[in-house]
Design a protein around this motif. Structure first.
Motif, mmCIF file in Angstrom:
data_model
loop_
_atom_site.group_PDB
_atom_site.id
_atom_site.type_symbol
_atom_site.label_atom_id
_atom_site.label_comp_id
_atom_site.label_asym_id
_atom_site.label_seq_id
_atom_site.Cartn_x
_atom_site.Cartn_y
_atom_site.Cartn_z
ATOM 1 N N THR A 324 62.340 5.340 15.632
ATOM 2 C CA THR A 324 62.058 3.908 15.649
ATOM 3 C C THR A 324 60.597 3.642 15.986
ATOM 4 O O THR A 324 59.947 2.779 15.385
ATOM 5 C CB THR A 324 62.966 3.197 16.667
ATOM 6 O OG1 THR A 324 64.334 3.407 16.316
ATOM 7 C CG2 THR A 324 62.677 1.706 16.692
ATOM 8 N N GLN A 336 62.015 -5.986 17.585
ATOM 9 C CA GLN A 336 63.040 -5.286 16.825
ATOM 10 C C GLN A 336 64.312 -5.139 17.665
ATOM 11 O O GLN A 336 64.277 -4.588 18.768
ATOM 12 C CB GLN A 336 62.540 -3.908 16.394
ATOM 13 C CG GLN A 336 61.262 -3.962 15.566
ATOM 14 C CD GLN A 336 60.812 -2.589 15.142
ATOM 15 O OE1 GLN A 336 61.619 -1.775 14.717
ATOM 16 N NE2 GLN A 336 59.521 -2.324 15.261
ATOM 17 N N TRP A 339 65.254 -1.552 18.695
ATOM 18 C CA TRP A 339 64.522 -0.967 19.812
ATOM 19 C C TRP A 339 65.199 -1.290 21.138
ATOM 20 O O TRP A 339 65.316 -0.432 22.027
ATOM 21 C CB TRP A 339 63.087 -1.481 19.811
ATOM 22 C CG TRP A 339 62.294 -1.136 21.029
ATOM 23 C CD1 TRP A 339 61.813 -1.982 21.962
ATOM 24 C CD2 TRP A 339 61.891 0.179 21.441
ATOM 25 N NE1 TRP A 339 61.130 -1.298 22.928
ATOM 26 C CE2 TRP A 339 61.162 0.032 22.641
ATOM 27 C CE3 TRP A 339 62.079 1.451 20.907
ATOM 28 C CZ2 TRP A 339 60.616 1.118 23.320
ATOM 29 C CZ3 TRP A 339 61.532 2.542 21.593
ATOM 30 C CH2 TRP A 339 60.806 2.370 22.770
#
Length: 372
Positions: A324, A336, A339
């Motif tokens: 990621t 995100q 995340w």
């Protein structure tokens, strides 16, 4: 003319009504007529950004981000849709580069899968700050190894020396209360071969990753692999000590390899298939050697030998969290959802491991070897 004066001039002459949009052709003529200090590569990117706009305009904020060497998420999405190609050839066609700029171009093609990302990184790259984290960690590991090697007069299989395991840096299950050992074990190594393998990978993979993604992301990924390695050993191999930076090294390597696989078509690093096979063979061989030393030590030892579980834990951290991080070049991780899911999962694992180390050893009656 400084950057703030340039932006003020642009807004006054090209967007006096504060509409938030600027015509690119008019902006280009302003740059040439006033000889404004704008990198030609950035002007190319600005033109590319406006090619998908029916009115040939670009958002003023995107222009600010471009001049300030910041990429907004809208800019990256615009380039990624495939409709806004740069007018120049690929970065590999650049000629007349110095040694360092050729190295920067090499790093761009090693790490980044998109030509736009590679060109952006190449043109906005600065030598300061340098990639100091991986260099500092590797140098510290070498210094610590040399100090213990000279003191013990032993350069291979150092963990078989009883004085070596008395180091305050080594993780030992009998010293779990000394929390710093869950991280500092990364500075100790079984011997010259393990140190050489880790140092080589840290410099060959870690330094380019740090150059592209920055010290914060790569240091976080490395230390997350190191911490996950020691905590995994404390859960799955409760009698074993631990030395070596393999948890962090495998986090970096697995993240990079996974990123190459996920973006196979876009990667332009030479001999990528052969290099990936060699990397997997070397990493598997190192794990196999660690397993052999753990369960079939070649020499008699006073206690269990260091565990190999840190290698596997580091690889898991790299494939999940690291992938990621590496796929989010110049984009905010905080925006995100994935995340935050990964951070929550990692935090849950840390919390579980802490309670395990506090309560599980006594409840399970684990027979811990006496600490040195």
């Amino acid at each position: 003319m400084d950057r703030s004066s340039l932006l003020q001039l642009i807004q006054e002459q090209l967007d006096p009504e504060n509409t938030g949009f600027i015509g690119v052709e008019t902006f280009a003529s302003l740059v040439h007529s006033h000889e404004l200090p704008l990198d030609p590569a950035k002007l190319d990117m600005l033109v590319a950004l406006a090619q998908g706009n029916d009115e040939g305009q670009v958002c003023y904020q995107e222009l600010v981000d471009l001049i300030s060497s910041k990429r907004s998420s809208s800019f990256k999405r615009a380039i990624a849709n495939g409709q806004r190609a740069l007018p120049r050839d690929v970065l590999l066609d650049e000629t007349g580069l110095g040694i360092y700029k050729r190295f920067v171009r090499y790093v761009a093609y090693e790490i980044l899968p998109c030509e736009m990302d590679r060109r952006w990184y190449f043109y906005q790259h600065r030598t300061c700050p340098p990639p100091v984290f991986m260099a500092a960690v590797t140098l510290t590991q070498i210094i610590v190894f040399l100090c213990y090697g000279a003191r013990l007069n032993k350069w291979v299989l150092q963990t078989y020396h009883p004085e070596y395991m008395k180091s305050p840096l080594v993780y030992h299950p009998g010293h779990r209360a000394r929390a710093w050992r869950f991280l500092t074990y990364m500075f100790m190594h079984v011997g010259l071969e393990q140190l050489g393998f880790n140092a080589l990978l840290q410099l060959m993979i870690g330094v380019p990753l740090e150059m592209v993604h920055g010290i914060l992301r790569i240091s976080f990924l490395y230390l997350a692999g190191v911490l996950a390695g020691s905590l995994t050993v404390s859960i799955t191999d409760m009698r074993a000590p631990l030395v070596g930076g393999s948890g962090g090294v495998y986090a970096l390597c697995s993240a990079h390899l996974a990123n190459v696989v996920m973006n196979w078509a876009g990667m332009r690093c030479p001999y990528k298939l052969l290099r990936m096979v060699l990397a997997l063979v070397c990493m598997s061989s190192e794990v196999g050697r660690a397993v052999w030393l753990r369960f079939s030590p070649p020499l008699p030892a006073s206690g269990p030998q260091p565990s190999f579980m840190a290698h596997l834990a580091g690889a898991i951290v790299g494939i999940s969290m690291g992938l990621t991080i590496l796929r989010s070049y110049e984009e905010s991780l905080q925006d995100q959802c994935g995340w935050w899911v990964l951070l929550l999962s990692y935090g849950t694992f840390l919390l579980f491991a802490v309670f395990w180390n506090i309560f599980a050893y006594d409840l399970l009656g684990a027979q811990i070897p006496p600490p040195p």
